[in-house]
Design an enzyme around this catalytic site. Structure first.
Site, mmCIF file in Angstrom:
data_model
loop_
_atom_site.group_PDB
_atom_site.id
_atom_site.type_symbol
_atom_site.label_atom_id
_atom_site.label_comp_id
_atom_site.label_asym_id
_atom_site.label_seq_id
_atom_site.Cartn_x
_atom_site.Cartn_y
_atom_site.Cartn_z
ATOM 1 N N GLU A 1 26.519 62.836 64.171
ATOM 2 C CA GLU A 1 25.642 63.675 63.352
ATOM 3 C C GLU A 1 26.433 64.868 62.808
ATOM 4 O OE1 GLU A 1 22.227 63.249 63.039
ATOM 5 O OE2 GLU A 1 22.298 61.409 64.205
ATOM 6 N N LYS B 1 19.912 59.120 78.682
ATOM 7 C CA LYS B 1 19.876 57.680 78.965
ATOM 8 C C LYS B 1 20.011 57.426 80.467
ATOM 9 C CE LYS B 1 21.855 56.588 74.439
ATOM 10 N NZ LYS B 1 23.113 56.465 73.696
ATOM 11 N N GLY C 1 29.711 57.968 59.848
ATOM 12 C CA GLY C 1 28.283 57.918 60.199
ATOM 13 C C GLY C 1 28.038 57.691 61.677
ATOM 14 N N ASP D 1 23.147 63.244 75.208
ATOM 15 C CA ASP D 1 22.646 61.910 74.879
ATOM 16 C C ASP D 1 22.848 60.949 76.058
ATOM 17 O OD1 ASP D 1 21.906 59.880 72.587
ATOM 18 O OD2 ASP D 1 23.705 59.067 73.529
ATOM 19 N N GLY E 1 23.114 52.020 66.030
ATOM 20 C CA GLY E 1 23.111 51.367 64.722
ATOM 21 C C GLY E 1 21.771 50.717 64.456
HETATM 22 N N1 LIG Z 1 20.451 55.772 65.015
HETATM 23 C C1 LIG Z 1 20.712 55.019 66.067
HETATM 24 O O1 LIG Z 1 21.657 54.250 66.097
HETATM 25 C C2 LIG Z 1 19.813 55.115 67.284
HETATM 26 C C3 LIG Z 1 20.061 54.280 68.383
HETATM 27 C C4 LIG Z 1 19.193 54.317 69.483
HETATM 28 C C5 LIG Z 1 18.131 55.197 69.483
HETATM 29 N N2 LIG Z 1 17.951 56.027 68.401
HETATM 30 C C6 LIG Z 1 16.784 56.941 68.423
HETATM 31 O O2 LIG Z 1 15.859 56.496 67.430
HETATM 32 C C7 LIG Z 1 15.188 57.599 66.852
HETATM 33 C C8 LIG Z 1 15.370 57.555 65.330
HETATM 34 O O3 LIG Z 1 16.742 57.675 65.017
HETATM 35 P P1 LIG Z 1 17.269 57.488 63.510
HETATM 36 O O4 LIG Z 1 18.752 57.471 63.600
HETATM 37 O O5 LIG Z 1 16.562 56.345 62.879
HETATM 38 O O6 LIG Z 1 16.784 58.866 62.865
HETATM 39 P P2 LIG Z 1 16.747 59.228 61.298
HETATM 40 O O7 LIG Z 1 17.567 58.295 60.506
HETATM 41 O O8 LIG Z 1 16.990 60.696 61.220
HETATM 42 O O9 LIG Z 1 15.215 58.947 60.902
HETATM 43 C C9 LIG Z 1 14.168 59.701 61.437
HETATM 44 C C10 LIG Z 1 12.856 59.274 60.775
HETATM 45 O O10 LIG Z 1 11.804 59.964 61.451
HETATM 46 C C11 LIG Z 1 10.971 60.583 60.478
HETATM 47 N N3 LIG Z 1 10.470 61.848 61.050
HETATM 48 C C12 LIG Z 1 11.184 62.866 61.555
HETATM 49 N N4 LIG Z 1 10.353 63.841 61.994
HETATM 50 C C13 LIG Z 1 9.097 63.401 61.734
HETATM 51 C C14 LIG Z 1 7.803 63.956 61.919
HETATM 52 N N5 LIG Z 1 7.638 65.169 62.448
HETATM 53 N N6 LIG Z 1 6.729 63.227 61.552
HETATM 54 C C15 LIG Z 1 6.895 62.013 60.996
HETATM 55 N N7 LIG Z 1 8.101 61.431 60.790
HETATM 56 C C16 LIG Z 1 9.171 62.129 61.150
HETATM 57 C C17 LIG Z 1 11.835 60.865 59.264
HETATM 58 O O11 LIG Z 1 10.996 60.943 58.145
HETATM 59 P P3 LIG Z 1 11.560 61.174 56.656
HETATM 60 O O12 LIG Z 1 12.324 59.912 56.318
HETATM 61 O O13 LIG Z 1 10.328 61.299 55.837
HETATM 62 O O14 LIG Z 1 12.405 62.402 56.698
HETATM 63 C C18 LIG Z 1 12.764 59.637 59.286
HETATM 64 O O15 LIG Z 1 12.189 58.580 58.582
HETATM 65 C C19 LIG Z 1 15.753 58.854 67.506
HETATM 66 O O16 LIG Z 1 14.899 59.253 68.552
HETATM 67 C C20 LIG Z 1 17.096 58.382 68.067
HETATM 68 O O17 LIG Z 1 17.496 59.090 69.221
HETATM 69 C C21 LIG Z 1 18.744 55.999 67.317
#
Ligand SMILES: NC(=O)c1ccc[n+]([C@@H]2O[C@H](COP(=O)([O-])OP(=O)(O)OC[C@H]3O[C@@H](n4cnc5c(N)ncnc54)[C@H](OP(=O)(O)O)[C@@H]3O)[C@@H](O)[C@H]2O)c1
Length: 329
Positions: free
Chosen positions: A187, A202, A184, A198, A299
Site C-alpha cells: 500500500e 492473521k 501493487g 497484518d 491478490g
Molecule cells: N487485496 C488483497 O489481496 C487482500 C487479500 C486478503 C484479504 N484482503 C482484505 O479484503 C478487504 C478488501 O481489500 P481490497 O484490497 O479489495 O480493498 P480495496 O481495493 O481498497 O477495496 C475496498 C472496497 O471497499 C469499499 N469501501 C471502503 N469503505 C467503505 C465503506 N465505509 N462503505 C462501503 N464500502 C466501502 C470501497 O468502495 P469504493 O470502491 O466506492 O471506494 C472499495 O470498493 C480488506 O479487509 C483486506 O484486508 C485483501
C-alpha cells in the site's frame, strides 16, 4: 432453477475478484449448489466510481438487510468499521456471510461466530488468513482428530517480497519497499505490512481457530522488518541462512505463546525456500507430524478463491452439519 442471490460489500481488488469468479464459474457453481448464482447488489462507498457495474449499487446497508431475496453477503471492505456493524446486521437479518477482512475478524471474529450460531447462518473467513491457501478450512475440516501443536508461518507476502529482493538484488529496504509499491504488492502506507500488524491479525485468527482463544495482545511480541539492514542480510547469507518474517503460535504449560518477528532460518527449515509474495504455513500436529502449505497469500483471484470455496461449503447441500462447521471451529 432456484437462484442464490449474492450481495457484495466492497468492489475493490477482492470484491472484483469475487464478482469475476462467480461469473466465470457459473456452471461449476451450479453443479455444486444446484442453483444459479447471481450477484445482485453492490455496497460501495463512492458510487460515482462504479457507474458501469451490472447490478444495483447502494451505500446503505439496510438496502441489503431489508431485502429478503438476498441470501448471502460477501464482505471485502477495509478496516474494522463499518465492516463489523454491517456483518452483524446481515447475520441478524438471517443472511450467511463470508469475509476477507482480517483486521475486523481478528477483533470481532468470536462475536460474529457466536452471533451466526444464534441466527443459524454460516460465516466463512478462510480468506482472512494467508489469502488463497485454504488453511482455515483445512484445520476445521481435514485436521479434526489432530491436535495442532505449533504453527510457524509466513503470512504477509509484502514483507516476504521485500526480504527476497533485499537478498537477491542487494537492495536497500527503502528501494525494495518502493518496488513492492510500484508492483501493487504494498500500500501507499505500508505500515500494516512492514510493522507486522497484518501478520499479527492473521495469527490471532489462527489462534482462535486452533485454541478457541487468543493470547493477550500485549503479551505478543510483534517486530516488523523495518530495521533489517543490508548488512544483516549479507551476514545471514555467509552462514547459508535467510531472514524471514515469521509468525508463530504454540502452547506451553497450558498457555498460548505467539510472536511475529524476523527470524534467521537455516537451509533445512520448511519456510527457508518461500520466496517473493508467496505465503506458507508449517503446521506441527500430534498424529500427522509436520505439514507445510505454500501458495499465493493475496491478490484478487487467490482471495476470491478462498471466499468462493467457503461459499461452496455453505451451499454444497451435503448436510446441515457442514453448514455449522463453517461457523464453529
Ligand atoms: N487485496 C488483497 O489481496 C487482500 C487479500 C486478503 C484479504 N484482503 C482484505 O479484503 C478487504 C478488501 O481489500 P481490497 O484490497 O479489495 O480493498 P480495496 O481495493 O481498497 O477495496 C475496498 C472496497 O471497499 C469499499 N469501501 C471502503 N469503505 C467503505 C465503506 N465505509 N462503505 C462501503 N464500502 C466501502 C470501497 O468502495 P469504493 O470502491 O466506492 O471506494 C472499495 O470498493 C480488506 O479487509 C483486506 O484486508 C485483501
Amino acid at each position: 432453477m432456484k437462484a442464490i442471490n449474492v450481495a457484495l460489500l466492497g468492489l475493490g481488488t477482492v470484491g472484483k475478484g469475487v464478482y469475476q469468479t462467480i461469473n466465470t464459474h457459473q456452471e461449476r457453481l451450479r453443479d455444486i449448489t444446484g442453483c444459479s448464482v447471481h450477484v445482485s447488489t453492490f455496497l460501495i462507498e463512492h458510487p460515482e466510481k462504479h457507474a458501469t457495474v451490472n447490478g444495483t449499487t447502494v451505500t446503505d446497508i439496510r438496502t441489503i438487510t431489508e431485502n429478503p431475496d438476498i441470501d448471502i453477503v460477501f464482505e471485502a471492505i477495509v478496516g474494522k468499521e463499518p465492516a463489523f456493524s454491517y456483518l452483524k446486521k446481515c447475520i441478524q437479518a438471517g443472511k450467511h456471510v463470508i469475509t476477507a477482512n482480517k483486521e475486523m475478524f481478528a477483533v470481532h471474529g468470536k462475536e460474529l461466530r457466536e452471533l451466526a450460531r444464534q441466527h443459524h447462518v454460516s460465516i466463512g473467513y478462510d480468506a482472512t488468513t494467508a489469502g488463497g491457501i485454504p488453511i482455515i478450512q483445512m484445520i476445521q475440516h481435514v485436521l479434526q482428530a489432530n491436535n495442532v501443536l505449533k504453527v510457524q508461518a509466513i503470512l504477509n507476502g509484502t514483507t516476504n517480497y521485500i526480504l527476497t529482493e533485499m537478498r537477491d538484488q542487494n537492495a536497500a529496504f527503502e528501494d525494495a519497499l518502493q518496488q513492492a509499491q510500484q508492483l501493487g504488492y504494498a500500500e501507499a502506507d505500508p505500515t500494516n505490512d512492514v510493522e507486522g500488524f497484518d501478520a499479527f491479525y492473521k495469527l490471532m485468527i489462527l489462534s482462535e481457530l486452533i485454541y478457541n482463544e487468543q493470547p493477550n495482545w500485549n503479551d505478543v511480541k510483534r517486530i516488523g522488518i523495518t530495521s533489517i539492514s543490508e548488512k544483516d542480510i549479507a551476514e545471514n547469507q555467509l552462514t547459508n541462512k535467510r531472514i524471514k518474517h515469521i509468525a508463530s503460535i504454540w502452547k506451553e504449560d497450558g498457555r498460548i505463546l505467539a510472536k511475529v518477528e524476523p527470524v534467521s532460518l537455516p537451509r533445512d527449515h520448511p519456510l527457508y525456500a518461500i520466496e517473493g509474495v508467496d505465503n506458507a504455513i508449517n503446521i506441527e500436529t500430534d498424529i500427522l507430524g509436520e505439514l507445510t502449505l505454500k501458495g499465493p497469500g493475496a491478490g484478487a483471484l487467490p482471495t476470491a478463491s478462498a471466499m468462493i470455496e467457503d461459499f461452496c461449503l455453505i451451499y454444497s447441500g451435503k448436510s446441515q452439519k457442514e453448514k455449522s462447521t463453517v461457523v464453529v471451529s
